[in-house]
Design a protein around this motif. Structure first.
Motif, short mmCIF file in Angstrom:
data_model
loop_
_atom_site.label_atom_id
_atom_site.label_comp_id
_atom_site.label_asym_id
_atom_site.label_seq_id
_atom_site.Cartn_x
_atom_site.Cartn_y
_atom_site.Cartn_z
N VAL A 1 44.13 36.21 32.65
CA VAL A 1 43.65 37.38 32.77
C VAL A 1 42.17 37.35 32.19
N ILE A 2 41.99 36.60 31.18
CA ILE A 2 40.52 36.50 30.82
C ILE A 2 39.71 35.70 31.59
N GLY A 3 40.22 34.53 32.08
CA GLY A 3 39.62 33.77 33.02
C GLY A 3 39.12 34.52 34.09
N ARG A 4 40.36 35.01 34.81
CA ARG A 4 39.94 36.02 36.01
C ARG A 4 38.81 36.86 35.85
N PHE A 5 38.93 37.74 34.68
CA PHE A 5 37.86 38.76 34.60
C PHE A 5 36.43 38.01 34.34
N ALA A 6 36.61 37.11 33.73
CA ALA A 6 35.14 36.26 33.48
C ALA A 6 34.56 35.73 34.82
N LEU A 7 35.32 35.14 35.65
CA LEU A 7 34.86 34.53 36.86
C LEU A 7 34.44 35.68 37.77
N MET A 8 35.36 36.93 37.73
CA MET A 8 34.82 37.96 38.69
C MET A 8 33.55 38.60 38.25
N LEU A 9 33.66 38.97 37.01
CA LEU A 9 32.14 39.47 36.74
C LEU A 9 30.88 38.37 36.70
#
Length: 735
Positions: A330-338
């Motif tokens: 979740v954290i990795g996806r949020f970071a990548l998306m942002l």
């Protein structure tokens, strides 16, 4: 992965009016999985004294109701059969007793020291620890030691009802039976001391314990090893005076017991040289063994209990690992998306950005339609208002509600109707592709409305000859309902940020069926639309990647689609999406090992899609399961703070995505409720998809009921009134 050719419409039984009774397995199986996981967590919490534990300790009470012979007697109290007897250990006999175990670290070391010096002891085990470490209980019995009960959860029994006392005893026995196949008649109350400490609160409990057939064992020599006073002090306090016999209290659990082990290794040989024997309690008293074998149903109950506890321990360990994995994802996806979505916005919005030469040639718009009578007029009128030259092909896939007749009656120029027997959406799109006149083909759903600039914005990336397909910006048109608002948040925060991220990474996994454009030559090279999966849009996108084409995202190509307005319809749609995505991933799994232009999708795109769209949603329920566990069983305050912290991060990400997509922030008011209700529904849907995939089940393509609630966006030019069918560009509709 199971797949099948799909057909629109209801099953035959529903069409002819008959109804077959069926179990709601689509709900039952996923819910059973979630409930089972929660049950395992609760069982684990129970055996770790996190649930139903009572840590209160009774302060000293008067002693006037306790018989004098008990207060002045020995450490063994026998109230069985109405007796009031007090027993002491003979001189030069020492009974070592260890409380609160077994402990996986310290109990084996204690047993090793006892074995080294040929000494026996009594271990008063709790049910929680015996359930978790049954092998140590079995070792105690095998090496000749005695086992005693110390309750299940270690509560002060002075506070408890008789029903709770019975439960503590029976569950403690159940654990011992399952661990070693025995019952014991020895009992030591938690927080007990010497016999002269018995008071008006503890004495009635002792009497009741005796009535249940147990011999109560306290102590008359306390090593106080739990205070960690040092090895010498432990030995001094554990040594009786003048050669008297004693019951010595020690601990093999409850904290660091290295001083106890060191003291024991010196204490045993030292007193053995003084003539002391270290025996079991019943041997010291010359009484029958405290152990009796358990057989039959009681034995199997005990073994079943141990099995369940061990399973709960292992499953919980796996769940904790899964929680760490989903947290990282979740954290990795949020970071990548942002990071990447911001980079995408800056790139396509910078002054002078162009994909290549402007695309001005006409395009073909394919509208597959099955029973879209309520929506099709809005859809077609929005297309005719396009500011880019187009031809519109409405492919009627065997509609029974007059969809084709409505389009024909509109009599709009550049609009053709193609009729076919019901064959499914992929077949309808392929039929439209065969009849399209232009090299660029736009595909949309029959319930979707385009803005005048949508087609123009959608086809501009084809100025780059490497681009084979373009994903548009699908938006929820009916977001005035609560379910619609939740889907609106999901579309903006999830789908569109995802597409920006995948665009930058050059591994876009899905062209949305509501708004997408393709090079006709690219579609023909990969064989057109396939009905191998339930997610033909994902399937074709992956096929294009593997053929070496680039797939990009056009943020300004907005399309307004009618999202499901009921839980049932939402369930059906997302179930199809989830299962279809799994099928597409499985179908294109060889991309992982392919080289050449398509290798990037296999190396980057397919793993990311598998992680973020399949594995992460599968593990995501763990967040809420542990949240619920923490709210009920603690630490409640920390759990609430953590949940609001995660919600704040999500709110910040959602606000960023709304700003990026130029959307009003007002719908985000419902974000907390979405996290509580909507997300859980999506969990169950995905679990259902996994169960279907793993069991090889088959899934029908289900038609959603439309209300026609999505009209032309504000600012669209009015479309001329209806014309006759014969005015359709001088051609008759293809039938």
């Amino acid at each position: 992965m199971a797949s099948r050719t799909r057909r629109h419409g209801a099953p035959k039984a529903a069409r002819d009016g008959s109804r077959r009774p069926r179990l709601p397995l689509r709900l039952l199986l996923p819910v059973l999985v979630l409930v089972s996981l929660m049950a395992m967590l609760m069982l684990r919490g129970y055996v770790h004294s996190e649930i139903l534990a009572d840590h209160r300790v009774q302060p000293p009470a008067p002693t006037d109701r306790v018989p004098e012979e008990i207060l002045e007697g020995g450490p063994v109290i026998d109230t069985r059969g109405g007796r009031t007897d007090s027993l002491s250990v003979p001189d030069h006999r020492l009974v070592l007793t260890f409380d609160d175990g077994p402990d996986p670290v310290w109990t084996p070391r204690v047993l090793d020291v006892l074995k080294k010096h040929d000494a026996h002891a009594v271990f008063f085990v709790t049910g929680t620890m015996a359930s978790r470490y049954p092998d140590l209980v079995q070792r105690m019995v095998d090496e000749g030691h005695e086992i005693g009960l110390h309750t299940f959860n270690h509560p002060d029994l002075s506070f408890q009802s008789k029903e709770r006392i019975d439960r503590e005893l029976s569950q403690n026995q159940l654990a011992i039976s399952g661990a070693a196949g025995i019952r014991t008649s020895l009992f030591r109350p938690p927080y007990s001391s010497f016999a002269d400490a018995m008071d008006n609160k503890s004495w009635p409990v002792t009497e009741y314990i005796g009535s249940r057939g147990y011999l109560t064992v306290v102590n008359n020599t306390d090593s106080e090893d739990w205070k960690k006073p040092g090895v010498e002090e432990i030995i001094r306090r554990a040594t009786p005076k003048d050669g008297k016999g004693a019951i010595v209290l020690m601990h093999d659990s409850g904290g660091d017991r290295h001083q106890t082990v060191q003291a024991l290794d010196r204490f045993l040989p030292g007193l053995q040289k003084q003539g002391y024997e270290f025996t079991n309690l019943t041997e010291a008293l010359g009484a029958p063994s405290a152990h009796s074998p358990v057989r039959g149903l009681d034995l199997w109950k005990g073994k079943a209990w141990i099995f369940l506890v061990q399973a709960a321990e292992r499953i919980t360990d796996l769940l904790v690992v899964g929680l760490a994995v989903i947290g990282s994802l979740v954290i990795g996806r949020f970071a990548l998306m942002l990071v990447l979505s911001g980079a995408h916005a800056r790139r396509v919005r910078r002054k002078g950005f162009r994909w290549g030469p402007p695309v001005t040639e006409p395009v073909s718009v394919l509208v597959p339609a099955y029973n879209e009578a309520k929506c099709i007029e809005n859809t077609v009128r929005s297309l005719v208002a396009s500011d880019h030259p187009i031809e519109v092909l409405v492919i009627d896939d065997g509609s029974s509600d007059g969809t084709a007749r409505i389009v024909e009656a509109m009599g709009l120029p550049g609009v053709r109707v193609i009729r076919q027997l019901n064959a499914g959406k992929p077949a309808a799109l392929n039929r439209g592709l065969a009849n399209a006149r232009h090299d660029i083909v736009v595909m949309m759903d029959g319930d979707t409305v385009f803005e005048p600039s949508t087609v123009r914005e959608l086809v501009q990336p084809f100025g780059d000859p490497k681009v084979g397909a373009v994903a548009g910006n699908a938006k929820v048109g009916n977001k005035d309902t609560l379910i619609g608002a939740w889907q609106h948040i999901e579309y903006v925060m999830g789908f569109n940020l995802d597409r920006r991220m995948y665009d930058v990474l050059r591994c876009m996994p899905t062209i949305p069926g509501a708004v997408g454009a393709f090079r006709r030559s690219a579609l023909q090279r990969v064989g057109g639309m396939s009905d191998d999966t339930l997610a033909e849009d994902t399937d074709i996108t992956m096929a294009l990647h593997r053929d070496g084409w680039r797939v990009v995202y056009a943020e300004n190509a907005r399309a307004w689609t009618e999202a499901p307005e009921s839980v049932q319809q939402l369930w059906s749609q997302r179930y199809r999406w989830s299962y279809g995505t799994m099928q597409a991933i499985w179908k294109h799994r060889r991309a992982l090992v392919e080289r050449g232009p398509s290798g990037r999708f296999g190396r980057v795109g397919l793993p990311l899609v598998s992680l973020f769209m399949v594995l992460a949603p599968l593990l995501a329920p763990l967040i809420d399961i542990f949240l619920l566990y923490g709210l009920i069983f603690g630490p409640t305050e920390k759990t609430i703070v953590a949940w609001f912290g995660v919600l704040a991060i999500q709110a910040a990400c959602a606000a960023y995505s709304f700003v990026l997509d130029r959307e009003r922030l007002a719908p985000l008011v419902s974000l907390p409720l979405q996290q509580i209700l909507y997300r859980q529904l999506m969990y169950v849907v995905l679990l259902q998809s996994w169960i279907t995939a793993l069991t090889g089940g088959r899934l029908r393509w289900q038609k959603l009921r439309r209300k026609g609630g999505v009209s032309a966006p504000p600012g669209m030019d009015a479309i001329p009134a209806q014309r006759s069918v014969g005015a359709m560009d001088g051609r008759r509709p293809v039938g």
